[in-house]
Motif scaffolding. Structure first.
Motif, PDB file in Angstrom:
ATOM      1  N   SER A   1       0.700  -1.084  -0.217  1.00 34.72           N
ATOM      2  CA  SER A   1       0.008  -0.383  -0.802  1.00 34.72           C
ATOM      3  C   SER A   1       0.952   0.971  -0.162  1.00 34.72           C
ATOM      4  N   MET A   2       0.117   2.594  -0.554  1.00 31.99           N
ATOM      5  CA  MET A   2       0.553   3.682  -0.657  1.00 31.99           C
ATOM      6  C   MET A   2       0.030   4.566  -0.318  1.00 31.99           C
ATOM      7  N   ASN A   3       0.672   5.855   0.814  1.00 31.23           N
ATOM      8  CA  ASN A   3       0.043   6.760   1.965  1.00 31.23           C
ATOM      9  C   ASN A   3      -0.636   7.467   0.604  1.00 31.23           C
ATOM     10  N   LYS A   4      -1.703   7.329   0.676  1.00 24.55           N
ATOM     11  CA  LYS A   4      -2.836   7.900   0.087  1.00 24.55           C
ATOM     12  C   LYS A   4      -2.943   9.353  -0.013  1.00 24.55           C
ATOM     13  N   ASP A   5      -2.456  10.376   0.986  1.00 22.82           N
ATOM     14  CA  ASP A   5      -2.151  11.602   0.492  1.00 22.82           C
ATOM     15  C   ASP A   5      -1.219  12.117  -0.953  1.00 22.82           C
ATOM     16  N   VAL A   6      -0.097  11.275  -0.633  1.00 23.87           N
ATOM     17  CA  VAL A   6       1.014  10.952  -2.243  1.00 23.87           C
ATOM     18  C   VAL A   6       0.773  10.598  -3.092  1.00 23.87           C
ATOM     19  N   TYR A   7      -0.181   9.233  -2.751  1.00 24.21           N
ATOM     20  CA  TYR A   7      -0.596   9.226  -4.576  1.00 24.21           C
ATOM     21  C   TYR A   7      -1.400  10.374  -4.598  1.00 24.21           C
ATOM     22  N   GLU A   8      -2.116  11.060  -3.758  1.00 19.65           N
ATOM     23  CA  GLU A   8      -3.612  11.893  -4.350  1.00 19.65           C
ATOM     24  C   GLU A   8      -3.017  13.347  -4.354  1.00 19.65           C
ATOM     25  N   SER A   9      -1.727  13.587  -4.680  1.00 17.55           N
ATOM     26  CA  SER A   9      -0.925  14.793  -4.173  1.00 17.55           C
ATOM     27  C   SER A   9      -0.212  14.882  -5.503  1.00 17.55           C
ATOM     28  N   MET A  10      -0.179  13.304  -6.727  1.00 19.62           N
ATOM     29  CA  MET A  10       0.616  13.654  -7.464  1.00 19.62           C
ATOM     30  C   MET A  10      -0.760  13.639  -9.049  1.00 19.62           C
ATOM     31  N   PRO A  11      -0.357  14.485 -10.182  1.00 14.39           N
ATOM     32  CA  PRO A  11      -0.419  14.412 -11.192  1.00 14.39           C
ATOM     33  C   PRO A  11      -1.551  13.076 -12.391  1.00 14.39           C
ATOM     34  N   ALA A  12      -2.041  13.829 -12.771  1.00 12.31           N
ATOM     35  CA  ALA A  12      -3.302  12.571 -13.419  1.00 12.31           C
ATOM     36  C   ALA A  12      -1.785  11.636 -13.882  1.00 12.31           C
ATOM     37  N   ASP A  13      -1.236  11.522 -14.541  1.00 14.88           N
ATOM     38  CA  ASP A  13      -0.564  10.934 -15.487  1.00 14.88           C
ATOM     39  C   ASP A  13       0.582  10.631 -14.610  1.00 14.88           C
ATOM     40  N   LEU A  14       0.882  10.883 -13.426  1.00 15.06           N
ATOM     41  CA  LEU A  14       1.518   9.892 -12.326  1.00 15.06           C
ATOM     42  C   LEU A  14       1.120   8.881 -11.706  1.00 15.06           C
ATOM     43  N   GLN A  15      -0.252   9.127 -11.168  1.00 13.62           N
ATOM     44  CA  GLN A  15      -1.308   8.599 -10.873  1.00 13.62           C
ATOM     45  C   GLN A  15      -1.405   7.297 -11.738  1.00 13.62           C
ATOM     46  N   LYS A  16      -1.583   7.560 -13.450  1.00 14.44           N
ATOM     47  CA  LYS A  16      -1.659   6.626 -13.816  1.00 14.44           C
ATOM     48  C   LYS A  16      -0.201   5.214 -14.024  1.00 14.44           C
ATOM     49  N   VAL A  17       0.785   5.864 -13.736  1.00 10.28           N
ATOM     50  CA  VAL A  17       2.086   5.143 -14.007  1.00 10.28           C
ATOM     51  C   VAL A  17       1.878   4.087 -12.079  1.00 10.28           C
TER      52      VAL A  17
END
Length: 344
Positions: free
Chosen positions: A243-259
């Motif tokens: 699992s990943m820290n939720k705030d870190v994931y949500e702070s990423m731009p959409a293209d990096l979230q997609k990665v």
């Protein structure tokens, strides 16, 4: 004039190199923490390659530093909270290390539930996505998975029947299986993986209950003489959370979230399960080459073990219903998902 032009070109070139250097700096430096040593299969074949692939897919915009063997401090049961609180960005741990934390997931930990690691991992991932949103709401789930079904690894006594294990000191891998072993009159001891070699060598435990994937790096095959495997439904499995820290994931731009998303979910769970299944075969060979004996629980004897441990599943259902869950529905879904992915 030419000297001035050359100097100007050199200055521009130097500026461009400096800009390119800055552009190459990662936008996210992530810390990934787990509890196994660097020589473990999970680290070398799953976690490190996963981190490198995310880095490559992001064109270097994400950098992941992997810290095995609890190098950032704490103990394995604290890993989920480390990622939830943002102490680390990503963690991998055994869900069962914190009993009571993920009650719905325990349906996969019941005796004689698992199939192959691949099928059971894919089933668990779908189950987590559809049933465990509340239990996992504080993190961003990358993947849930299991290891291959565990076996018995005994110091002195070959375990061929239900009677052979009675009275032995058995290491339980999780709370559910601790209850199951107590039901068949063993002396149950809960120990982390890292403490088992010492416990076996000193006689603190007689039997380690593990997949061969752990037996190899801990060299438990050198500390025992006998192995007992279950043919048909596996004895047990452990559940894992990546699992990943939720705030870190949500702070990423959409293209990096997609990665991250492209390297998550059912396909990743299946890939991890495949790794565990394949390594089980490789690791088992070391115990064979050691000259250890092998016994198999199957057919009517397998049914005896199932019947003896059935009260644990019944008690699980009673407790889950008491806590407001529809235990029968969750157990039926667990079994049907494993069957679904076993047919893939």
């Amino acid at each position: 004039m030419k000297k001035i032009q050359l100097a100007s070109l050199a200055l521009v070139a130097g500026s461009m190199m400096s800009m390119n250097s800055l552009a190459a700096e990662p936008e996210y430096n992530l810390k990934l923490h787990h509890f196994l040593p660097p020589m473990s299969m999970a680290h070398s074949q799953f976690i490190e390659p996963w981190a490198k692939k995310v880095e490559a897919d992001s064109n270097g915009r994400i950098k992941i530093d992997v810290y095995p063997a609890m190098q950032l401090g704490g103990k394995a049961p604290q890993l989920f909270d480390q990622v939830r609180k943002g102490i680390v960005d990503i963690s991998w741990t055994v869900a069962g290390y914190t009993p009571g934390r993920f009650p719905k997931m325990t349906s996969f930990e019941l005796p004689f539930i698992p199939g192959t690691a691949k099928a059971t991992s894919m089933a668990l991932q779908e189950y987590a996505e559809t049933e465990m949103q509340d239990e996992l709401k504080d993190v961003h789930l990358i993947a849930a998975h299991t290891h291959a079904p565990g076996s018995f690894h005994s110091r002195e006594k070959a375990i061929k029947t239900l009677e052979d294990i009675k009275g032995l000191k058995v290491r339980a891998p999780n709370k559910v299986m601790s209850d199951a072993f107590k039901a068949i009159d063993t002396n149950t001891i809960f120990l982390p993986v890292t403490e088992m070699p010492s416990a076996l060598s000193k006689g603190v435990i007689d039997v380690a209950v593990l997949p061969f994937e752990v037996v190899l790096p801990t060299k438990i095959y050198e500390l025992v003489k006998h192995h007992t495997e279950f043919k048909g439904a596996g004895l047990y499995t452990n559940t894992f959370l990546f699992s990943m820290n939720k705030d870190v994931y949500e702070s990423m731009p959409a293209d990096l979230q997609k990665v991250i998303d492209d390297n998550s979910g059912i396909s990743l769970a299946g890939h991890i399960g495949d790794l565990f299944d394949n390594y089980e075969i490789f690791a088992r060979k070391h115990a064979v080459d050691q000259g250890n004996s092998f016994d198999y629980i199957e057919g009517a004897e397998h049914q005896r073990w199932e019947d003896a441990m059935a009260p644990v599943t019944e008690q699980w259902m009673t407790d889950m219903n008491k806590d407001g869950y529809d235990a029968q529905r969750l157990l039926d879904k667990t079994k049907s998902l494993i069957k679904k992915y076993s047919d893939f």
